[in-house]
Design an enzyme around this catalytic site. Structure first.
Site, short mmCIF file in Angstrom:
data_model
loop_
_atom_site.label_atom_id
_atom_site.label_comp_id
_atom_site.label_asym_id
_atom_site.label_seq_id
_atom_site.Cartn_x
_atom_site.Cartn_y
_atom_site.Cartn_z
N SER A 1 0.81 -1.37 -0.02
CA SER A 1 0.05 -0.08 0.11
C SER A 1 0.85 1.24 -0.06
O SER A 1 2.13 1.31 0.35
CB SER A 1 -0.97 -0.08 1.24
OG SER A 1 -1.68 1.22 1.16
N HIS B 1 -3.80 1.07 -12.13
CA HIS B 1 -3.80 -0.11 -12.59
C HIS B 1 -2.54 -0.47 -13.38
O HIS B 1 -1.62 -1.34 -13.26
CB HIS B 1 -4.97 -0.58 -13.31
CG HIS B 1 -5.95 -1.00 -12.29
ND1 HIS B 1 -7.42 -1.21 -12.76
CD2 HIS B 1 -6.18 -0.91 -11.11
CE1 HIS B 1 -8.19 -1.56 -11.97
NE2 HIS B 1 -7.56 -1.08 -10.90
N LYS C 1 -11.08 -5.08 -13.03
CA LYS C 1 -11.50 -4.47 -13.96
C LYS C 1 -11.78 -3.10 -13.70
O LYS C 1 -12.10 -2.80 -12.37
CB LYS C 1 -12.70 -5.43 -14.77
CG LYS C 1 -13.94 -5.60 -13.48
CD LYS C 1 -14.61 -4.41 -13.37
CE LYS C 1 -15.46 -4.30 -11.95
NZ LYS C 1 -15.94 -3.18 -11.88
#
Length: 347
Positions: free
Chosen positions: A47, A89, A107
């Site tokens: 993170s 992403h 997604k």
């Protein structure tokens, strides 16, 4: 960098050591799947916040936590689940691929066709398993629907009607922030878009990248509601993918009938809940064909996020880079549909 071999389960599948990047809500759902699956264990958490990573790791029993860079540099991580906001992403997945990790990416892969191409190219160069996380593509229902289409029971498929959405009662957060890829189309519209892609390309061999680049995609009409922050809140579109037309609907501002229908020259396929939930896949469909009794078919269910994780393990064991339930070509074509839909709505 030297990679430590994974242990092997009695079934012949590897015991996969997973890292979660982005310890948020969807990562918790993935953990439920991972714990229900047959092949994986949470080994590390990454993170931007060391405190959040450590807290998530402690909650789920992972021995390692740290920054994204620290986790990806480790040689005791086999696979990575990218669970961050859409716009992050690409850098995280490509970094994980470059480090030789298998990747399951939430997604949509990215917010643009160009970035999706870049991610898929990185996967091709890395030569490791890579999968876009469309959970509804896994389980007995998905297998049964593919069989109906492959067997030609509907005749030549002509039209798809698909919707997915719901009422987001918070009214704030990432869904409303264009800087992180907010809006209904990217967040939940990706489901009906990918379903239409799967139906439109169900005939013949699995869809490859070149086919996905060349198949015509046309938005015939699009309408919807744009919010104050500039993101789409409710939208529908009439789209053509190759020879198949599709009516797609999505929303984050109202309840919607999530059923889907596929129509062909000899019949129709109706699915009341193709998407399932984050803990159970859908379990039934109806087949209507001329000259036949209506067939109401029930099937078994799986934990779909467990199935995604186990699919990565299967690909690792076989040396495959793609997972047949969601090929790279289908991911690219879905990105093309999503981009065309968004552009048509704001034109």
């Amino acid at each position: 960098m030297t990679t430590t071999p994974t242990a092997t389960l009695p079934s012949g599948l590897p015991h996969v050591r997973w890292a979660v990047l982005g310890p948020g809500v969807i990562a918790r759902d993935f953990m439920a799947g991972l714990q229900a699956g047959a092949t994986g264990v949470l080994h590390a958490v990454g993170s931007r916040s060391p405190e959040r990573a450590a807290a998530f790791a402690a909650e789920y029993g992972a021995p390692v936590s740290g920054s994204y860079e620290e986790i990806l540099a480790r040689d005791d991580v086999d696979a990575v689940y990218v669970a961050t906001v859409h716009t992050t992403h690409l850098p995280l997945a490509t970094a994980a691929l470059a480090a030789g990790k298998a990747v399951l990416c939430e997604k949509p892969l990215t917010t643009s066709v160009a970035d999706t191409r870049a991610m898929l190219q990185a996967a091709a160069v890395a030569g490791v398993p890579f999968l876009e996380a469309f959970k509804y593509r896994f389980g007995p229902l998905a297998t049964a629907l593919r069989s109906v289409l492959a067997d030609g029971l509907l005749g030549e498929v002509t039209h798809v009607d698909a919707a997915f959405g719901g009422w987001d009662r918070q009214g704030v957060g990432r869904l409303y922030d264009p800087a992180v890829g907010g809006g209904a189309i990217l967040d939940v519209g990706a489901y009906p878009a990918s379903f239409a892609v799967g139906v439109a390309t169900s005939a013949g061999a699995p869809l490859g990248i070149d086919d996905a680049e060349n198949l015509p995609v046309t938005v015939r009409s699009a309408a919807g509601l744009i919010g104050e922050t500039g993101v789409d809140l409710h939208t529908s579109a009439a789209i053509q993918i190759g020879s198949v037309t599709a009516t797609l609907r999505t929303t984050v501002r109202s309840e919607v009938d999530d059923s889907v229908a596929v129509h062909g020259g000899r019949g129709s396929l109706l699915v009341p809940d193709v998407w399932g939930s984050r803990t159970a896949s859908g379990d039934r469909y109806q087949l209507r064909r001329a000259g036949h009794e209506v067939e109401d078919v029930s099937v078994g269910v799986v934990q779909p996020m467990a199935a995604e994780a186990d699919a990565i393990a299967t690909a690792l064991a076989s040396g495959s880079t793609e997972v047949p339930e969601m090929t790279w070509g289908e991911s690219l074509l879905t990105a093309r549909v999503l981009e065309a839909w968004r552009k048509a709505l704001t034109a």
